[in-house]
Design an enzyme around this catalytic site. Structure first.
Site, PDB file in Angstrom:
ATOM      1  N   SER A  85       0.816  -1.219   0.000  1.00 48.43           N
ATOM      2  CA  SER A  85       0.000   0.000   0.000  1.00 48.43           C
ATOM      3  C   SER A  85       0.844   1.259   0.000  1.00 48.43           C
ATOM      4  O   SER A  85       0.398   2.301  -0.489  1.00 48.43           O
ATOM      5  CB  SER A  85      -0.915   0.001   1.225  1.00 48.43           C
ATOM      6  OG  SER A  85      -1.788  -1.089   1.149  1.00 48.43           O
ATOM      7  N   THR A 138      -1.298   4.341   3.367  1.00 48.71           N
ATOM      8  CA  THR A 138      -2.070   4.995   2.296  1.00 48.71           C
ATOM      9  C   THR A 138      -2.261   6.493   2.552  1.00 48.71           C
ATOM     10  O   THR A 138      -1.847   7.306   1.720  1.00 48.71           O
ATOM     11  CB  THR A 138      -3.418   4.284   2.079  1.00 48.71           C
ATOM     12  OG1 THR A 138      -3.194   2.878   1.974  1.00 48.71           O
ATOM     13  CG2 THR A 138      -4.117   4.790   0.840  1.00 48.71           C
ATOM     14  N   GLU A 250      -9.991   6.933   2.255  1.00 43.41           N
ATOM     15  CA  GLU A 250      -9.595   5.534   2.093  1.00 43.41           C
ATOM     16  C   GLU A 250     -10.515   4.579   2.844  1.00 43.41           C
ATOM     17  O   GLU A 250     -10.752   4.753   4.042  1.00 43.41           O
ATOM     18  CB  GLU A 250      -8.159   5.304   2.608  1.00 43.41           C
ATOM     19  CG  GLU A 250      -7.691   3.878   2.296  1.00 43.41           C
ATOM     20  CD  GLU A 250      -6.482   3.420   3.102  1.00 43.41           C
ATOM     21  OE1 GLU A 250      -6.211   4.002   4.177  1.00 43.41           O
ATOM     22  OE2 GLU A 250      -5.837   2.464   2.668  1.00 43.41           O
ATOM     23  N   HIS A 298      -4.153  -2.152  -4.930  1.00 45.17           N
ATOM     24  CA  HIS A 298      -3.881  -3.538  -5.336  1.00 45.17           C
ATOM     25  C   HIS A 298      -5.060  -4.376  -4.869  1.00 45.17           C
ATOM     26  O   HIS A 298      -5.943  -3.865  -4.168  1.00 45.17           O
ATOM     27  CB  HIS A 298      -2.594  -4.066  -4.676  1.00 45.17           C
ATOM     28  CG  HIS A 298      -2.617  -3.881  -3.184  1.00 45.17           C
ATOM     29  ND1 HIS A 298      -3.374  -4.659  -2.341  1.00 45.17           N
ATOM     30  CD2 HIS A 298      -2.009  -2.957  -2.395  1.00 45.17           C
ATOM     31  CE1 HIS A 298      -3.226  -4.238  -1.104  1.00 45.17           C
ATOM     32  NE2 HIS A 298      -2.411  -3.194  -1.095  1.00 45.17           N
TER      33      HIS A 298
END
Ligand code: MG
Ligand code: ZN
Length: 364
Positions: A85, A138, A250, A298
């Protein structure tokens, strides 16, 4: 045809073209070619199966269905075929491929400017929201520069001195239980933040919400509407800006459900994230000047939706969760875009292009 006639006929043609393009119908929310605001929504570990799960579980039409411009992102990092990440978020935040673990630094550990650092001096208001610690890889890649994602206390220091105008998530312990004994809650106030550690309440100063010691609770353990509510609050605060805003939200724990090979965990986190998509799209639709981009760093878990079994026999009428790894996988991940600039997000491209497409669209 003499030159004069050629010129006058081409002028006529241009007038006709200009007239047609001025009058061609455009969708609400896609009126302007240059967005003033950008909302970047990252579902950590959200591959196509995770997105698909929303179509089999949960109420009503998924907000994913509201996007018309959809592409695929290639996720490998600079040194690894399978990214983590940190490298994934650095690709979105700074437009460079780097090694797994790197936060806001390139392959030689040199700091690279982030979208927040580039936009903020131009008067753009900025915000980051996560269901992990706000110092997790992130969100960190949007404001910090450290060689390793594990440096949570150093990342908290970056946040303190950052251009971030609004943040919400977990990670309180990296501010008030630090090894250096400094109390960063006081420091945040000195830097103009209004800190709340109890809930999304109104504050004096730049809103700073630290609502869990580390990660926020899972949806299945009672996180409730934190993520949608924090997103609404950020939009109402940041949209006061004349110059525009950049907001990153996020859905951190879609990834954690994948690592745990826990289908219920994934499905409930995706449902929560889909609500945030709806809020962002409602805002963008009304505003008409906002680019919304949804993607993932991902895929996690090699997640699949497979046939459930009756006894030993697979029954295609039933769904069960399947996993091929406890880690990340190498598959491409979807990119959804809405609003001015969204036409550019079709196709197959590297994750770094998401940064470049946003910068090109906005001119930041
Ligand atoms: Mg994450
Ligand atoms: Zn992960």
């Amino acid at each position: 045809m003499n030159l004069k006639r050629l010129l006058s006929s081409s002028v006529c043609l241009w007038i006709v073209i200009a007239f047609i393009s001025c009058n061609s119908p455009v969708n609400e929310g896609e009126r302007q070619s240059k967005p003033k605001n950008v909302i970047l929504l990252i579902g950590d570990g959200m591959g196509l199966t995770q997105v698909s799960s929303r179509y089999y579980f949960g109420e009503g039409e998924p907000s994913f269905s509201r996007f018309k411009h959809i592409g695929l992102s290639r996720t490998s990092s600079s040194r690894q075929k399978i990214t983590d990440s940190a490298a994934g978020a650095t690709a979105f935040a700074s437009g460079k491929k780097t090694y797994n673990g790197a936060v806001g630094v390139d392959d030689d550990t040199v700091a690279i400017p982030t979208i927040i650092e580039l936009a903020s001096p131009k008067g753009i208001q900025t915000g980051v929201i996560a269901t992990s610690s706000i110092t997790h890889a992130t969100p960190a890649a949007f404001y910090a520069h450290v060689y390793s994602r594990n440096e949570h206390e150093a990342i908290a220091q970056y946040l303190l001195h950052s251009n971030v105008d609004f943040f919400a998530g977990g990670g309180l312990e990296y501010f008030n239980k630090r090894r250096d004994k400094l109390n960063y809650l006081d420091s945040l106030k000195v830097m103009g933040f209004g800190v709340d550690t109890t809930g999304l309440n109104p504050v004096e100063g730049k809103p700073a919400y630290l609502l869990a010691n580390d990660g926020m609770p899972k949806m299945v353990e009672g996180r409730g509407d934190f993520l949608p509510k924090a997103t609404e609050l950020a939009l109402s605060e940041l949209s006061n800006s004349k110059e525009g805003f950049f907001l990153m939200v996020e859905g951190s724990q879609i990834d954690w459900g994948g690592h745990a090979n826990d289908g219920e965990y994934i499905v409930t986190e995706v449902q929560d994230f889909d609500k945030v998509l709806g809020i962002a799209l409602d805002f963008a639709e009304k505003d008409g000047n906002t680019l919304v981009v949804v993607t993932a760093d991902h895929e996690t878990g090699g997640f699949s939706l497979v046939a459930g079994k009756r006894g030993d026999i697979p029954d295609y009428r039933l769904l069960d969760y399947g996993f091929s790894t406890g880690g990340h996988s190498a598959s491409m991940v979807p990119v959804f875009a809405y609003g001015p600039g969204s036409e550019d997000f079709g196709g197959i491209y590297q994750n770094t292009e998401i940064y470049h497409k946003i910068m090109k669209a906005t001119g930041w």
